[in-house]
Scaffold this active site. Structure first.
Site, PDB file in Angstrom:
ATOM      1  N   HIS A  76       0.867  -1.196   0.000  1.00 17.06           N
ATOM      2  CA  HIS A  76       0.000   0.000   0.000  1.00 17.06           C
ATOM      3  C   HIS A  76       0.897   1.238   0.000  1.00 17.06           C
ATOM      4  O   HIS A  76       1.249   1.785   1.049  1.00 17.06           O
ATOM      5  CB  HIS A  76      -0.946   0.005   1.203  1.00 17.06           C
ATOM      6  CG  HIS A  76      -2.006   1.072   1.115  1.00 17.06           C
ATOM      7  ND1 HIS A  76      -3.354   0.803   1.110  1.00 17.06           N
ATOM      8  CD2 HIS A  76      -1.907   2.430   0.989  1.00 17.06           C
ATOM      9  CE1 HIS A  76      -4.040   1.927   1.009  1.00 17.06           C
ATOM     10  NE2 HIS A  76      -3.177   2.931   0.939  1.00 17.06           N
ATOM     11  N   HIS A 111       1.472   4.823  -2.449  1.00 18.70           N
ATOM     12  CA  HIS A 111       1.078   5.657  -3.599  1.00 18.70           C
ATOM     13  C   HIS A 111       2.340   6.281  -4.186  1.00 18.70           C
ATOM     14  O   HIS A 111       3.045   7.008  -3.482  1.00 18.70           O
ATOM     15  CB  HIS A 111       0.121   6.757  -3.149  1.00 18.70           C
ATOM     16  CG  HIS A 111      -1.162   6.234  -2.581  1.00 18.70           C
ATOM     17  ND1 HIS A 111      -2.313   6.115  -3.328  1.00 18.70           N
ATOM     18  CD2 HIS A 111      -1.474   5.759  -1.340  1.00 18.70           C
ATOM     19  CE1 HIS A 111      -3.283   5.610  -2.569  1.00 18.70           C
ATOM     20  NE2 HIS A 111      -2.795   5.384  -1.355  1.00 18.70           N
ATOM     21  N   HIS A 152      -9.697   1.487  -0.410  1.00 20.60           N
ATOM     22  CA  HIS A 152      -9.473   2.197   0.847  1.00 20.60           C
ATOM     23  C   HIS A 152     -10.785   2.136   1.627  1.00 20.60           C
ATOM     24  O   HIS A 152     -11.823   2.590   1.124  1.00 20.60           O
ATOM     25  CB  HIS A 152      -9.100   3.655   0.582  1.00 20.60           C
ATOM     26  CG  HIS A 152      -7.689   3.856   0.120  1.00 20.60           C
ATOM     27  ND1 HIS A 152      -7.182   3.263  -1.013  1.00 20.60           N
ATOM     28  CD2 HIS A 152      -6.674   4.585   0.657  1.00 20.60           C
ATOM     29  CE1 HIS A 152      -5.916   3.633  -1.156  1.00 20.60           C
ATOM     30  NE2 HIS A 152      -5.575   4.432  -0.162  1.00 20.60           N
ATOM     31  N   GLU A 165     -10.745   4.101   6.845  1.00 15.15           N
ATOM     32  CA  GLU A 165      -9.714   5.117   7.116  1.00 15.15           C
ATOM     33  C   GLU A 165     -10.425   6.429   7.498  1.00 15.15           C
ATOM     34  O   GLU A 165     -10.410   6.822   8.655  1.00 15.15           O
ATOM     35  CB  GLU A 165      -8.829   5.331   5.873  1.00 15.15           C
ATOM     36  CG  GLU A 165      -7.733   6.386   6.066  1.00 15.15           C
ATOM     37  CD  GLU A 165      -7.038   6.757   4.756  1.00 15.15           C
ATOM     38  OE1 GLU A 165      -7.622   6.573   3.672  1.00 15.15           O
ATOM     39  OE2 GLU A 165      -5.898   7.275   4.832  1.00 15.15           O
ATOM     40  N   ASP A 209       1.893   4.052   2.822  1.00 12.32           N
ATOM     41  CA  ASP A 209       0.861   4.894   2.196  1.00 12.32           C
ATOM     42  C   ASP A 209       1.500   5.992   1.335  1.00 12.32           C
ATOM     43  O   ASP A 209       1.648   5.803   0.130  1.00 12.32           O
ATOM     44  CB  ASP A 209      -0.063   5.473   3.277  1.00 12.32           C
ATOM     45  CG  ASP A 209      -1.466   5.788   2.766  1.00 12.32           C
ATOM     46  OD1 ASP A 209      -1.768   5.435   1.610  1.00 12.32           O
ATOM     47  OD2 ASP A 209      -2.262   6.374   3.526  1.00 12.32           O
ATOM     48  N   ASP A 210       1.855   7.105   1.947  1.00 13.81           N
ATOM     49  CA  ASP A 210       2.478   8.231   1.234  1.00 13.81           C
ATOM     50  C   ASP A 210       3.717   8.673   2.024  1.00 13.81           C
ATOM     51  O   ASP A 210       3.694   9.705   2.692  1.00 13.81           O
ATOM     52  CB  ASP A 210       1.487   9.404   1.129  1.00 13.81           C
ATOM     53  CG  ASP A 210       0.217   9.008   0.398  1.00 13.81           C
ATOM     54  OD1 ASP A 210       0.270   8.828  -0.825  1.00 13.81           O
ATOM     55  OD2 ASP A 210      -0.825   8.846   1.066  1.00 13.81           O
TER      56      ASP A 210
END
Ligand SMILES: [Zn+2]
Length: 332
Positions: A16, A18, A196, A199, A277-278
């Site tokens: 996961h 991005h 997603h 969240e 994630d990011d």
């Protein structure tokens, strides 16, 4: 050897991530300079300061602001190469990475298939020791009709190593149910699915992703903890959950890492993995995630290796690849 050095040496897997949230800040700053925004962002420190959030909507706003600096196909190649190099340096061996071509179609009028080709070119420039496959994030804010159109465009780019689809974006404003047809279509094209869920919205969103979209995996799943029946379902069905602890901390989904449900999910036997994630927007890395779990939630090195094994089991890789990754982990 310290725990953080041991974690650093482990071969890792991420499912996961991005791409557009993983651009190393020096590379992103190059793009900021290219598009003449140095009045607003005079240096890298100012860029780093932009990546602090009041809440989840503020994070999404910042996400789109940053996407404003990725405007030409060459920018995608440039940023993807920088991300791949960075991942390699962290001893990450296998990645299933989201990219969100629809955002850039909407922002800059670019074609999603050509964006994907440009991303693939950048990723392939850093092949040594890492395998990166793509998940097309059909950002939910633009609605299922756009998503269906983008899906049709990328379906013709099988050589781009797209293995699945997802829906990121404003989960709190866009529940999963309207995407049922899009997910059916993706499956008929041979793609795997994640969404997603849990969240920015609660258990109903996770139930919707499971029952209506029939997803193979859940992205985040953090707020599933609010519904014991749902937790039991995730356990019984062995649904892989792509957890992103520090992301949840940065966007206010949890107040402290000690409150994050990953410890209780892991102890119950749910198939949880750890992801960033990011990472460049949340000031984290996969190593930092595991160190934080050791410090805040008492995960041992053996348990951290089990989390990496869970990530391998949760991938959409073929069995020989999974076996190879597990052997590398066992030997580390
Ligand atoms: Zn995400």
């Amino acid at each position: 050897m310290t725990l953080s050095q041991r974690i650093r040496n482990l071969p890792k897997v991420e499912i996961h991530l991005h791409l557009e949230g993983a651009i190393p800040l020096p590379a992103l700053w190059e793009l900021v300079k290219k598009y003449g925004a140095t009045d607003e962002v005079p240096d890298i420190a100012t860029l780093a300061d932009k990546f602090r959030y009041r809440d989840f909507p503020h994070f999404l706003e910042t996400w789109m602001w940053k996407n404003g600096f990725i405007r030409e196909y060459d920018d995608f190649t440039f940023m993807a190469a920088a991300v791949a190099e960075d991942l390699t340096h962290q001893n990450i061996r296998y990645v299933e990475a989201f990219h969100s071509p629809g955002d850039f179609h909407e922002l800059h009028g670019l074609e999603v298939a050509r964006i994907t080709e440009a991303v693939r070119k950048g990723l392939d420039s850093q092949r040594a020791g890492i395998e990166i496959r793509l998940i097309a994030d059909l950002t939910r804010d633009f609605g299922p009709d756009r998503a269906r159109g983008w899906l049709a465009e990328i379906a013709g780019t099988q050589s781009m190593q797209i293995v699945g689809i997802g829906i990121g974006g404003s989960e709190h404003n866009h529940p999963p149910e309207p995407y049922e047809g899009v997910y059916d279509e993706a499956r008929s094209l041979g793609l795997r699915t994640t969404a997603h869920a849990g969240e920015a919205a609660g258990p109903a969103s996770v139930w919707g992703a499971l029952r209506c979209l029939k997803v193979d995996r859940i992205g985040h799943g953090t707020r599933a903890a609010e519904d014991p029946e749902l937790v039991e379902f995730l356990l019984q069905q062995k649904v892989p959950i792509e957890m992103c602890p520090i992301s949840n901390l940065r966007t206010g989904v949890v107040e402290t890492l000690a409150q994050h449900p990953i410890r209780s999910f892991f102890d119950k036997g749910l198939l949880v993995s750890v992801n960033t994630d990011d990472p460049k927007m949340f000031d984290t890395s996969l190593d930092a995630e595991y160190v934080a779990l050791a410090n805040e939630l008492s995960f041992s090195l053996t348990e951290i290796k089990k989390l990496i094994e869970n990530a391998i089991d949760s991938t959409w890789a073929d069995e020989p690849t999974k076996t190879r990754l597990k052997t590398e982990l066992a030997e580390a």
